[in-house]
Motif scaffolding. Sequence first.
Motif, PDB file in Angstrom:
ATOM      1  N   LEU A 470       0.857  -1.188   0.000  1.00 27.07           N
ATOM      2  CA  LEU A 470       0.000   0.000   0.000  1.00 27.07           C
ATOM      3  C   LEU A 470       0.891   1.235   0.000  1.00 27.07           C
ATOM      4  CD1 LEU A 470      -2.797   1.378   0.276  1.00 27.07           C
ATOM      5  CD2 LEU A 470      -2.475   1.259   2.761  1.00 27.07           C
ATOM      6  N   VAL A 471       0.562   2.166  -0.877  1.00 25.23           N
ATOM      7  CA  VAL A 471       1.243   3.457  -0.915  1.00 25.23           C
ATOM      8  C   VAL A 471       0.244   4.517  -0.472  1.00 25.23           C
ATOM      9  CG1 VAL A 471       2.431   5.159  -2.340  1.00 25.23           C
ATOM     10  CG2 VAL A 471       2.794   2.711  -2.751  1.00 25.23           C
ATOM     11  N   VAL A 492       4.297   7.495   1.644  1.00 19.15           N
ATOM     12  CA  VAL A 492       4.841   6.375   2.415  1.00 19.15           C
ATOM     13  C   VAL A 492       4.522   5.093   1.661  1.00 19.15           C
ATOM     14  CG1 VAL A 492       4.953   5.203   4.633  1.00 19.15           C
ATOM     15  CG2 VAL A 492       4.357   7.633   4.556  1.00 19.15           C
ATOM     16  N   ASP A 493       5.547   4.324   1.330  1.00 14.99           N
ATOM     17  CA  ASP A 493       5.368   3.017   0.700  1.00 14.99           C
ATOM     18  C   ASP A 493       5.532   1.979   1.802  1.00 14.99           C
ATOM     19  OD1 ASP A 493       5.371   0.673  -0.709  1.00 14.99           O
ATOM     20  OD2 ASP A 493       6.759   1.360  -2.265  1.00 14.99           O
ATOM     21  N   GLN A 502       8.130  10.135  -5.580  1.00  9.25           N
ATOM     22  CA  GLN A 502       7.091   9.868  -6.562  1.00  9.25           C
ATOM     23  C   GLN A 502       6.513   8.479  -6.315  1.00  9.25           C
ATOM     24  OE1 GLN A 502       8.651  10.404 -10.499  1.00  9.25           O
ATOM     25  NE2 GLN A 502       8.897  12.619 -10.284  1.00  9.25           N
ATOM     26  N   ARG A 503       5.302   8.256  -6.796  1.00 12.75           N
ATOM     27  CA  ARG A 503       4.682   6.937  -6.636  1.00 12.75           C
ATOM     28  C   ARG A 503       5.517   5.875  -7.348  1.00 12.75           C
ATOM     29  NH1 ARG A 503      -1.679   7.334  -7.888  1.00 12.75           N
ATOM     30  NH2 ARG A 503      -1.357   5.064  -7.864  1.00 12.75           N
ATOM     31  N   PRO A 504       5.649   4.687  -6.780  1.00  9.39           N
ATOM     32  CA  PRO A 504       6.444   3.624  -7.388  1.00  9.39           C
ATOM     33  C   PRO A 504       5.903   3.240  -8.762  1.00  9.39           C
ATOM     34  CG  PRO A 504       5.892   3.103  -5.105  1.00  9.39           C
ATOM     35  CD  PRO A 504       5.076   4.298  -5.483  1.00  9.39           C
ATOM     36  N   TYR A 510      -3.345   2.476  -3.789  1.00 10.39           N
ATOM     37  CA  TYR A 510      -2.944   3.831  -3.403  1.00 10.39           C
ATOM     38  C   TYR A 510      -4.064   4.490  -2.617  1.00 10.39           C
ATOM     39  CZ  TYR A 510      -1.833   8.832  -4.154  1.00 10.39           C
ATOM     40  OH  TYR A 510      -1.576  10.167  -4.006  1.00 10.39           O
ATOM     41  N   GLU A 511      -3.696   5.214  -1.589  1.00 11.68           N
ATOM     42  CA  GLU A 511      -4.679   5.943  -0.785  1.00 11.68           C
ATOM     43  C   GLU A 511      -4.141   7.339  -0.516  1.00 11.68           C
ATOM     44  OE1 GLU A 511      -7.711   4.999   2.908  1.00 11.68           O
ATOM     45  OE2 GLU A 511      -6.594   3.440   1.860  1.00 11.68           O
TER      46      GLU A 511
END
Length: 597
Positions: A470-471, A492-493, A502-504, A510-511
């Motif tokens: 979850l990111v 936070v990953d 940046q998002r993976p 994703y939230e």
Amino acid sequence: MTAQSSKTVLSLNSEAVFSLKDGINFKKSPDDGKCYIIYKENGELKACKNQCKHQGGLFIKDIEDLDGRTVRCTKHYWKLNVSTMQYVNPPDSFTQDELDVVMTDEGGLQLVEVIVWDPWLADPQDPQELQEGEVTVTYLTHACMELQLGGKKMIFDPWLTGPAFARGWWLLHEPPADSMERLCMADLIYISHMHSDHLSYPTLKSLSATRPDVPIYVGDTSRPVFWMLEKSQVQLTNINIVPFGIWQNIDEHLRFMILKDEVHPEMDTCIIVEYKGHMILNTVDCTRPNYGRLPHNVDLMMSDFAGGASGFPMTFSGGKYTESWKADFIKNERKKLMNYKAQLVKSLQPKIYCPFAGYFVEAHPSDRYIKETNTKNNAEQLNALIKKSAPGITTWTPKPGAVLDLALALMSPSRKAITDPPSGTNIYKDSWDFDLYVDELNRAITAEIFKHKSWIQFYYIWAGFKNYDLVVRVIETDEDFIPIDNGYNYLVDFMDLSFPTQRPTREHPYEEIKNRIGVMRHVVKNGLLWDNLYIGFQNRLSREPDVYHHQFWNHFQTELPVTGPDWDLFLQQVPSHQRSAEPQGIQTESGSASTLS
């Protein structure tokens, strides 16, 4: 206290067994109308109650299930894989309790439920005659009741002042003017669980100034009810943690027993109070108290009724969460809850029933949207529904200061057993000291730790949640949930507990969580549970895909470390040249820097 018995809840003859199809079969008991699910695969049978473990909703066939193994709850759309008895949405949450499948010699079957012995049957007491005025119940506000039991005074869940859930909930009813004095005169206090509409530190602070040694009783939950007592600096010296299902004797006539909730055993409890053989049952906020087994025919039963004690769906946006969808969902949910409470009361057949623990309001002007959309059940309507289906049950819609005399109520329904507050009494609060409590929260904004962006890593490492795909993006906002220019905006990953800019690139759930800055920083600084944000309506959420991540929310709402973050250690680790320097910017996904001045 561990003795068990078994009960056959459904019987099928050989013809009915033969007609069971592969996959999911729904069956209803002709005796009591209760529903069950039987799953058949390769000649093997599994079975369970048709009741969602989350909040008791009924399951139906899941039209999206291609394998014929999943059922969907009609209440919150949770999904259960009956072949494994594991909930698949949300993932990694509950396991459904199975029923024993017993085949008969004639080729039929019986579904058998193992029943734990009812602990209140230990040392049974025959009811003695009560005198007028000997047992009275006075409603103060929300979940707070005062019980006069012979020569003893017992009070439930005193929330008499201040807000709950940071600043999201405020008292709807005006407590009687002498409520705090009553609390200080109590012989014993029961606090059901750690939620701040039951465990009210502003109230306990006033109590401790006068009576720090008042006996307070709580259940032995895995998350201690008073886990943050030391941090609160409230001086209470007589807290008693008692085991579940054991009578606690107060005097020769008075005893009580605390029971836990099946759905939230780490937190929620309820109580049975007995005086001279007369029982008062208070289920408080329990979703499934004592695994669904409760005493029948008690003299007085109290329970919550209102609904609305959650940020879902009012605080959600995107996708299906249109205003019309939210309104329809809330309307249907409240109706289901109303019917469930009415059926529960009807099944238990108390002599008197009182709905309480639902009298709160989102009073702060910033929460006007929540107040308007978060409609709640009406106590009078619930009592009318109960009277219609079970006319023999006396119902009581309480008002602050109203008194129920149990002896009069049991003598004759026609007797005047309830004394209402005097004419002209202010029933509903019309003012709240917003500034006092909101200013206290906002003082966290300027705390030294937030001048250094490394607080983020320090905090989430302390929180201890990781190895979960979850990111989450967390954004600090103003009162209207608009991102603040100099607020933090970070990722936070939780797969590896990293903090990417940046998002993976991998596919990931994703939230996005927008939090009011004062409340979020107060929660972080003090190591508080995120219920203050979520149940307190202090954030706004969106998620891709639209899946509830039970493990994540359960951890931050109930399983954070009991000892808060060591911010003194954190500040010692910050290089000295940074302590007086301007804070460094935090890279957002767009590449712009977010700084704190």
